[in-house]
Motif scaffolding. Structure first.
Motif, PDB file in Angstrom:
ATOM      1  N   GLY A 247      81.019  38.583   5.325  1.00  0.00           N
ATOM      2  CA  GLY A 247      81.110  39.294   6.494  1.00  0.00           C
ATOM      3  C   GLY A 247      80.016  39.622   7.301  1.00  0.00           C
ATOM      4  N   SER A 248      79.852  40.058   8.525  1.00  0.00           N
ATOM      5  CA  SER A 248      78.692  40.229   9.288  1.00  0.00           C
ATOM      6  C   SER A 248      77.885  41.584   8.521  1.00  0.00           C
ATOM      7  CB  SER A 248      78.780  40.431  10.586  1.00  0.00           C
ATOM      8  OG  SER A 248      77.679  40.682  11.433  1.00  0.00           O
ATOM      9  N   GLY A 249      76.618  41.180   8.445  1.00  0.00           N
ATOM     10  CA  GLY A 249      75.662  42.303   7.938  1.00  0.00           C
ATOM     11  C   GLY A 249      75.659  42.317   6.305  1.00  0.00           C
TER      12      GLY A 249
ATOM     13  N   GLY B 120      71.916  49.784  12.679  1.00  0.00           N
ATOM     14  CA  GLY B 120      71.119  50.558  13.395  1.00  0.00           C
ATOM     15  C   GLY B 120      71.233  50.271  14.839  1.00  0.00           C
ATOM     16  N   SER B 121      70.524  51.337  15.578  1.00  0.00           N
ATOM     17  CA  SER B 121      70.991  51.476  17.228  1.00  0.00           C
ATOM     18  C   SER B 121      69.946  50.131  17.975  1.00  0.00           C
ATOM     19  CB  SER B 121      70.557  52.512  17.642  1.00  0.00           C
ATOM     20  OG  SER B 121      69.359  53.150  17.480  1.00  0.00           O
ATOM     21  N   THR B 122      68.996  49.409  17.008  1.00  0.00           N
ATOM     22  CA  THR B 122      67.873  48.720  17.949  1.00  0.00           C
ATOM     23  C   THR B 122      68.109  47.371  17.108  1.00  0.00           C
ATOM     24  OG1 THR B 122      66.280  49.067  16.163  1.00  0.00           O
ATOM     25  CG2 THR B 122      66.625  50.513  18.116  1.00  0.00           C
ATOM     26  N   CYS B 123      67.796  46.295  17.981  1.00  0.00           N
ATOM     27  CA  CYS B 123      67.966  44.871  17.432  1.00  0.00           C
ATOM     28  C   CYS B 123      66.806  44.029  18.340  1.00  0.00           C
ATOM     29  CB  CYS B 123      69.269  44.412  17.735  1.00  0.00           C
ATOM     30  SG  CYS B 123      69.573  44.165  19.707  1.00  0.00           S
ATOM     31  N   GLU B 124      66.318  42.957  17.743  1.00  0.00           N
ATOM     32  CA  GLU B 124      65.316  42.093  18.414  1.00  0.00           C
ATOM     33  C   GLU B 124      65.954  40.757  18.607  1.00  0.00           C
ATOM     34  OE1 GLU B 124      62.253  41.841  15.727  1.00  0.00           O
ATOM     35  OE2 GLU B 124      61.555  43.906  16.126  1.00  0.00           O
ATOM     36  N   THR B 125      66.967  40.187  17.857  1.00  0.00           N
ATOM     37  CA  THR B 125      67.833  39.078  18.126  1.00  0.00           C
ATOM     38  C   THR B 125      69.217  39.188  17.623  1.00  0.00           C
ATOM     39  OG1 THR B 125      67.405  38.166  15.793  1.00  0.00           O
ATOM     40  CG2 THR B 125      65.773  37.783  17.365  1.00  0.00           C
ATOM     41  N   ASN B 126      69.942  38.087  18.280  1.00  0.00           N
ATOM     42  CA  ASN B 126      71.191  38.258  18.027  1.00  0.00           C
ATOM     43  C   ASN B 126      71.759  38.352  16.334  1.00  0.00           C
ATOM     44  OD1 ASN B 126      72.303  38.196  20.337  1.00  0.00           O
ATOM     45  ND2 ASN B 126      72.634  36.213  20.738  1.00  0.00           N
TER      46      ASN B 126
ATOM     47  N   ASN C 177      70.328  40.149  14.417  1.00  0.00           N
ATOM     48  CA  ASN C 177      70.489  41.681  13.845  1.00  0.00           C
ATOM     49  C   ASN C 177      71.909  42.452  14.159  1.00  0.00           C
ATOM     50  OD1 ASN C 177      67.037  41.935  15.416  1.00  0.00           O
ATOM     51  ND2 ASN C 177      67.710  41.296  13.115  1.00  0.00           N
ATOM     52  N   CYS C 178      72.476  41.668  14.843  1.00  0.00           N
ATOM     53  CA  CYS C 178      73.952  42.055  15.338  1.00  0.00           C
ATOM     54  C   CYS C 178      75.276  41.657  14.368  1.00  0.00           C
ATOM     55  CB  CYS C 178      74.271  41.924  16.699  1.00  0.00           C
ATOM     56  SG  CYS C 178      73.111  42.830  17.815  1.00  0.00           S
ATOM     57  N   LYS C 179      76.187  42.317  14.382  1.00  0.00           N
ATOM     58  CA  LYS C 179      77.030  41.871  13.536  1.00  0.00           C
ATOM     59  C   LYS C 179      78.054  40.967  14.340  1.00  0.00           C
ATOM     60  CE  LYS C 179      79.851  44.853  11.592  1.00  0.00           C
ATOM     61  NZ  LYS C 179      80.752  46.140  10.904  1.00  0.00           N
ATOM     62  N   SER C 180      79.140  40.289  13.704  1.00  0.00           N
ATOM     63  CA  SER C 180      79.983  39.287  14.553  1.00  0.00           C
ATOM     64  C   SER C 180      80.691  40.093  15.712  1.00  0.00           C
ATOM     65  CB  SER C 180      81.004  38.519  13.476  1.00  0.00           C
ATOM     66  OG  SER C 180      81.838  37.568  14.257  1.00  0.00           O
ATOM     67  N   GLY C 181      80.708  39.539  16.625  1.00  0.00           N
ATOM     68  CA  GLY C 181      81.432  40.179  17.883  1.00  0.00           C
ATOM     69  C   GLY C 181      80.451  40.727  18.832  1.00  0.00           C
TER      70      GLY C 181
ATOM     71  N   CYS D 160      72.660  46.471  19.907  1.00  0.00           N
ATOM     72  CA  CYS D 160      73.744  45.665  19.721  1.00  0.00           C
ATOM     73  C   CYS D 160      75.104  45.903  20.670  1.00  0.00           C
ATOM     74  CB  CYS D 160      74.120  45.687  18.258  1.00  0.00           C
ATOM     75  SG  CYS D 160      72.864  44.546  17.317  1.00  0.00           S
ATOM     76  N   GLU D 161      75.368  45.232  21.319  1.00  0.00           N
ATOM     77  CA  GLU D 161      76.899  45.443  22.151  1.00  0.00           C
ATOM     78  C   GLU D 161      77.655  44.549  22.026  1.00  0.00           C
ATOM     79  OE1 GLU D 161      76.092  46.624  26.011  1.00  0.00           O
ATOM     80  OE2 GLU D 161      74.087  47.639  25.884  1.00  0.00           O
TER      81      GLU D 161
END
Length: 583
Positions: A404-406, A443-449, A451-455, A474-475
């Protein structure tokens, strides 16, 4: 009145006045009809008889002599055509030469030269021929003028469509030709038609005489007809030249020689292959056909990418396998297998996807070739026929399920852990099938995709500078949901975002951001309008007045975007908000 009195006072006139008055009186007192003429002749004879028997000389302009009774006789002067005077004798003595012009016939008639009937008919024939030629020339000139006027009106409407992109005749357009005009901008992706109603056959012929290179085709009634017959509607087909100068983003006039080159056709050079096994034509991201479906008909069957002739049905003459009815051939014809019953040893897959040896009796063709298998086990086939799987990274358990993502793993463990190196924390738990809720949070910050979960995607809304997007948050991808209406492989967000966010939004969905080249506007620079078939498709699919992001402008601070309705291209700062366009 003074001039009249001077005439009557002249000596010559007063001398002949009494005789003139007598003749005039005789004329009016004689009366009409045959009897009147006889009385007039009798009176004139008396008057001239008296003149010839008296001492008075004959008046000039008269010629003749007295007969034996003393009556005065008339002799006409020489015909005018002789051109000279004729001498007459009166009473045997030569008379004074009299001019033909002075001679006059009785009762007011005078001789004159005339034309023959043939001459008059010839003159009338010449006049008729000249009249017909003049009328034909005038008719041709009038029809030519009407044709030129229609041409001018057609070109005005064509310029209107190319400059503005509008598909309706302007309300303030008043054609000099007085004809009714309509526009068809939807039938052809790369062009449009200006239609003119009720053009007569003669004017149509004049229009067809003109060779205008700016018009792709002129037809009468329907697109297949180019000959004039009676009064019909006509169509003038124009092709978009792909680019028009404007001098600004609000529109312009004229065709695009001001910016460089015509747009590149994304399908140029692509040669589609054929395949009979696919259900429909296959296209690339630009809508270009790369594989064309073919349908096999008649005595042919589908063989991969081509249609092959059907084989002849097999027949059986002996025994052995003759009693066995074989399957239908590739064209659906019933066949019979001809061969021998044989015990065959072959290798086949077991339930674990590993090869095992089996034997069976079958009717086969000679020579018999045993079947062999290729293991499908995602790992190692053990000697007992079991499959020992080898899992990939970020999977867990004997079934190699995704973490799973993360979450991460090396593929050899029964569990996964949260990816703390990329900002994920928490205690990992096996997610339900199809779920991404594995206990790892971010966390609330990211630099690339990554760093974000699926979706999710990494959205940059507050860059540190125009060339550095900095960090974002991440949104949800669905928060900027794609437009429900798609256009030939393209998707568009329903919410505006900054340029860096638009790039990540497309990438997170395994798509690439659109470029000028991919929408048929290669080479179109800032302040120029592009009218390609793809842009027209956007216009009729999405409409409105929205802008969408394209590729980097080249200076690190600006990026290209295009107006979906008008096709205007601009280079706006990346900090502006525009819709995302992916393909």
């Amino acid at each position: 009145m003074k001039k009249v009195r001077d005439i009557f006072r002249k000596k010559g006139f007063r001398k002949g006045l009494p005789r003139f008055m007598e003749c005039l009186s005789a004329r009016f007192t004689a009366g009409r009809g045959k009897e009147g003429k006889l009385r007039l002749f009798s009176r004139l004879k008396e008057m001239f008889s008296t003149a010839s028997s008296g001492t008075q000389e004959m008046r000039p302009g008269r010629s003749g002599q007295s007969d034996y009774r003393g009556h005065f006789l008339f002799f006409p002067a020489a015909p005018k055509s002789f051109g000279r005077a004729v001498s007459l004798q009166i009473g045997g003595a030569p008379a004074r030469a009299l001019s033909p012009r002075r001679w006059a016939m009785p009762f007011g008639m005078s001789p004159q030269s005339g034309r023959s009937m043939v001459e008059m008919l010839g003159v009338l024939a010449i006049i008729g021929v000249l009249s017909v030629a003049a009328l034909a020339g005038l008719t041709y000139a009038m029809n030519k003028h009407r044709a030129n006027t229609i041409y001018n009106d057609v070109h005005l409407l064509a310029l209107h469509v190319m400059d503005t992109g509008k598909d309706t005749v302007p309300s303030d357009f008043y054609p000099d030709s007085g004809k009714t005009f309509t526009l068809d901008t939807t039938t052809y992706a790369d062009g449009f038609v200006v239609k003119v109603a009720d053009i007569s056959e003669k004017v149509c012929d004049r229009i067809m005489e003109v060779n205008d290179p700016s018009i792709e085709k002129i037809y009468v009634g329907s697109e297949e007809t180019t000959s004039c017959s009676g009064t019909q509607d006509m169509g003038f087909m124009f092709l978009y030249d792909g680019m028009f100068t404007s001098g600004g983003s609000s529109g312009g006039s004229g065709s695009g020689s001001g910016s460089g080159t015509d747009p590149v056709d994304p399908c140029e050079g692509i040669i589609a292959s054929t395949d009979c096994s696919i259900s429909a034509d296959e296209t690339d991201s630009n809508g270009c056909v790369t594989v064309k479906k073919i349908t096999c008909t008649g005595d042919t069957y589908c063989s991969g990418t081509t249609c092959e002739p059907c084989p002849a049905a097999e027949t059986c003459d002996g025994e052995s396998c003759c009693t066995l009815t074989g399957p239908n051939d590739v064209c659906g014809r019933p066949t019979k297998e001809v061969g021998t019953l044989t015990t065959v040893t072959h290798s086949d897959l077991n339930a674990n996807g590993c090869c095992e040896t089996t034997t069976e009796e079958s009717c086969s063709f000679s020579p018999v070739t045993p079947r062999t298998c290729t293991p499908t086990c995602d790992g190692t086939c053990e000697s007992d026929g079991s499959c020992q799987k080898v899992c990939e990274a970020n999977t867990y358990g004997p079934d190699c399920l995704p973490c799973g993502s993360g979450a991460v793993s090396d593929g050899t463990t029964a569990t996964c852990t949260c990816d703390t190196e990329n900002g994920f924390t928490g205690t990992w738990t096996a997610p339900a099938t199809g779920s991404d809720d594995n206990g790892c949070t971010q966390g609330s910050t990211c630099e690339t995709n990554a760093n974000c979960k699926s979706g999710y995607f990494c959205a940059f809304e507050d860059p540190t500078s125009c060339s550095n997007q900095g960090t974002g948050a991440c949104e949800l991808i669905s928060a900027y949901a794609p437009d429900s209406t798609t256009a030939a492989g393209f998707i568009r967000s329903e919410k505006e975002m900054k340029w860096w966010s638009a790039q990540n939004w497309c990438t997170a969905q395994e798509k690439i951001p659109a470029t000028r080249a991919s929408i048929g506007c290669s080479g179109v620079e800032n302040g120029v309008y592009c009218r390609s078939s793809t842009v027209d498709m956007f216009k009729y699919t999405w409409g409105g007045s929205d802008f969408v992001w394209l590729e980097d402008y080249g200076d690190g601070c600006h990026s290209y975007n295009i107006h979906l309705s008008s096709g205007g291209v601009d280079g706006n700062p990346r900090s502006n908000y525009r819709d995302a366009l992916c393909q």
